[in-house]
Design a protein around this motif. Structure first.
Motif, mmCIF file in Angstrom:
data_model
loop_
_atom_site.group_PDB
_atom_site.id
_atom_site.type_symbol
_atom_site.label_atom_id
_atom_site.label_comp_id
_atom_site.label_asym_id
_atom_site.label_seq_id
_atom_site.Cartn_x
_atom_site.Cartn_y
_atom_site.Cartn_z
ATOM 1 N N HIS A 170 -8.966 -0.684 -3.672
ATOM 2 C CA HIS A 170 -7.876 0.284 -3.501
ATOM 3 C C HIS A 170 -8.404 1.726 -3.421
ATOM 4 O O HIS A 170 -7.990 2.522 -2.582
ATOM 5 C CB HIS A 170 -6.891 0.120 -4.656
ATOM 6 C CG HIS A 170 -6.077 1.321 -4.953
ATOM 7 N ND1 HIS A 170 -5.078 1.758 -4.113
ATOM 8 C CD2 HIS A 170 -6.114 2.206 -5.986
ATOM 9 C CE1 HIS A 170 -4.532 2.856 -4.635
ATOM 10 N NE2 HIS A 170 -5.150 3.153 -5.751
ATOM 11 N N GLU A 191 -1.117 3.176 -3.932
ATOM 12 C CA GLU A 191 -0.512 2.046 -4.657
ATOM 13 C C GLU A 191 -1.627 1.034 -4.858
ATOM 14 O O GLU A 191 -2.269 0.616 -3.882
ATOM 15 C CB GLU A 191 0.610 1.439 -3.800
ATOM 16 C CG GLU A 191 1.268 0.219 -4.383
ATOM 17 C CD GLU A 191 2.153 0.555 -5.572
ATOM 18 O OE1 GLU A 191 2.928 1.522 -5.491
ATOM 19 O OE2 GLU A 191 2.054 -0.155 -6.597
ATOM 20 N N TYR A 192 -1.864 0.659 -6.111
ATOM 21 C CA TYR A 192 -2.975 -0.266 -6.371
ATOM 22 C C TYR A 192 -2.798 -1.547 -5.561
ATOM 23 O O TYR A 192 -1.774 -2.214 -5.655
ATOM 24 C CB TYR A 192 -3.069 -0.601 -7.861
ATOM 25 C CG TYR A 192 -4.224 -1.511 -8.131
ATOM 26 C CD1 TYR A 192 -5.526 -1.033 -8.096
ATOM 27 C CD2 TYR A 192 -4.034 -2.869 -8.352
ATOM 28 C CE1 TYR A 192 -6.601 -1.871 -8.289
ATOM 29 C CE2 TYR A 192 -5.104 -3.715 -8.546
ATOM 30 C CZ TYR A 192 -6.383 -3.211 -8.521
ATOM 31 O OH TYR A 192 -7.441 -4.052 -8.688
ATOM 32 N N CYS A 193 -3.812 -1.870 -4.736
ATOM 33 C CA CYS A 193 -3.651 -2.991 -3.805
ATOM 34 C C CYS A 193 -4.792 -3.986 -3.898
ATOM 35 O O CYS A 193 -4.884 -4.901 -3.087
ATOM 36 C CB CYS A 193 -3.516 -2.450 -2.380
ATOM 37 S SG CYS A 193 -4.837 -1.326 -1.917
ATOM 38 N N HIS A 229 0.872 -1.174 0.000
ATOM 39 C CA HIS A 229 0.000 0.000 0.000
ATOM 40 C C HIS A 229 0.915 1.232 0.000
ATOM 41 O O HIS A 229 2.121 1.106 0.157
ATOM 42 C CB HIS A 229 -0.876 0.033 1.260
ATOM 43 C CG HIS A 229 -1.682 -1.222 1.457
ATOM 44 N ND1 HIS A 229 -2.913 -1.416 0.889
ATOM 45 C CD2 HIS A 229 -1.416 -2.348 2.179
ATOM 46 C CE1 HIS A 229 -3.379 -2.610 1.240
ATOM 47 N NE2 HIS A 229 -2.493 -3.196 2.022
ATOM 48 N N CYS A 272 -4.727 5.739 -0.177
ATOM 49 C CA CYS A 272 -3.759 4.734 -0.577
ATOM 50 C C CYS A 272 -3.353 5.048 -2.009
ATOM 51 O O CYS A 272 -4.196 5.271 -2.864
ATOM 52 C CB CYS A 272 -4.352 3.334 -0.488
ATOM 53 S SG CYS A 272 -3.172 2.055 -0.967
ATOM 54 N N MET A 305 -9.706 3.004 -0.083
ATOM 55 C CA MET A 305 -8.807 2.837 1.047
ATOM 56 C C MET A 305 -8.267 4.233 1.381
ATOM 57 O O MET A 305 -7.124 4.575 1.112
ATOM 58 C CB MET A 305 -7.674 1.864 0.709
ATOM 59 C CG MET A 305 -6.788 1.559 1.891
ATOM 60 S SD MET A 305 -5.692 0.180 1.581
ATOM 61 C CE MET A 305 -4.553 0.389 2.946
HETATM 62 CU CU1 CUA Z 1 -4.061 -0.022 -0.264
HETATM 63 CU CU2 CUA Z 1 -4.203 0.724 -2.506
#
Ligand code: CUA
Length: 322
Positions: free
Chosen positions: A197, A191-193, A154, A189, A200
């Motif tokens: 995502h 960063e693609y998680c 993340h 967030c 988040m």
């Molecule tokens: Cu955690 Cu994107």
């Protein structure tokens, strides 16, 4: 929806902008990016000017004549080298100035989960403080974040306060941020998680040192006790302890001590639900408990078969957890 949510969350604007810095780190980043923007604008103008001149001139009769080799050496090699060296020097200095561990900074631990933020305060007096999705910090003081992840990568980003830093499984990263004045700042967030995502998000709530300490000691207290008497909140507490909820969630002072989902000890004091997906209101909490997957598909909260009575008892109990 997001406008209403941010309104409820007390934000002053709909979209947090890195160009409106509210702290020294963000200020430094913003100044650097404006400088780069200005410099590249200037270079673009010069290059276009030379191109136009080349188009409309036959090359005769100018006072300054240069050989092609010299043009290439100066304009194509020397100039870019000077510009790039100067920019990397500025970048490295900015990085150094914004990323050092500052003496006297306040420590906060943030742990990334799919798809929410766990926030711990190791220096809280009176008991462990574990919050979720709302990072209270003292304004006017450097805050040293320790960043970890339990699942995937993340990235913590509060545009108005500073740059992004990744939360990487198996690693510990650090980030120093400071808010000049009290205020509420939206974070995301970066960063693609996974599926949720985009949902988040979190709030950074910068408070005066007095307000911050007050919040911290309220959070350090064990959960409010609805009493043993009959009533929906007391029944909700029994439900939470006996149903699968307790396997994932902690409510300090009760039998619920799960470590997978957010700590709910002071759930009622939070402004939003499911990492800023919705405002924390009884109808939203009710929908979330009854069918979290309908609200946030892919969230880790599994469906649990509950009766309508159980849902409203749980909502009453969670509301009481101030
Ligand atoms: Cu955690 Cu994107």
């Amino acid at each position: 929806m997001s406008g209403a949510l941010l309104g409820a969350a007390g934000c002053s604007s709909d979209s947090p902008s890195a160009l409106r810095p509210k702290g020294p780190v963000a200020g430094r980043i913003s100044a650097l990016s404006w400088f780069m923007f200005g410099l590249s604008g200037l270079i673009t103008l010069v290059v276009f000017g030379l191109m136009v001149r080349g188009l409309f001139s036959d090359g005769e009769g100018h006072r300054f004549r240069m050989s092609e080799t010299r043009w290439i050496a100066l304009g194509g090699v020397a100039m870019p080298a000077v510009v790039l060296l100067a920019l990397s020097g500025l970048t490295v200095t900015s990085l150094h100035e914004t990323d050092g561990p500052e003496p006297g900074s306040y420590p906060v631990e943030v742990i990334g989960h799919q798809y929410w933020w766990e926030v711990r305060y190791p220096q809280a007096r009176g008991g462990p403080v574990t919050a979720a999705n709302e990072i209270h910090i003292p304004a006017g003081r450097n805050v040293r974040f320790t960043l970890r992840s339990v699942d995937v990568i993340h990235s913590l980003w509060v545009p108005e306060l500073g740059g992004k830093t990744d939360l990487v499984p198996g690693r510990t990263n650090h980030l120093t941020l400071k808010a000049d004045h009290p205020g509420t700042f939206r974070g995301q967030c970066a960063e693609y998680c996974g599926l949720q995502h985009a949902n988040m998000a979190f709030l950074v709530i910068a408070e005066t040192p007095g307000d911050f300490q007050r919040w911290l000691s309220e959070q350090a207290a064990p959960a409010a006790d609805p009493g043993a008497a009959a009533g929906p909140a007391a029944a909700g507490r029994r439900d939470l302890e006996q149903l699968p909820c307790a396997g994932c969630h902690t409510v300090r002072g009760t039998a619920a001590a799960g470590k997978v989902g957010p700590d709910l000890t002071h759930f009622g004091s939070r402004r939003t639900l499911a990492a800023l997906t919705q405002p924390n209101t009884p109808p939203n909490v009710s929908r979330w408990i009854a069918d979290a997957q309908a609200v946030k598909p892919g969230a880790r909260m599994p469906p649990i078969a509950l009766t309508d009575t159980q849902v409203s008892e749980l909502v009453a109990y969670l509301r009481a957890l101030r």
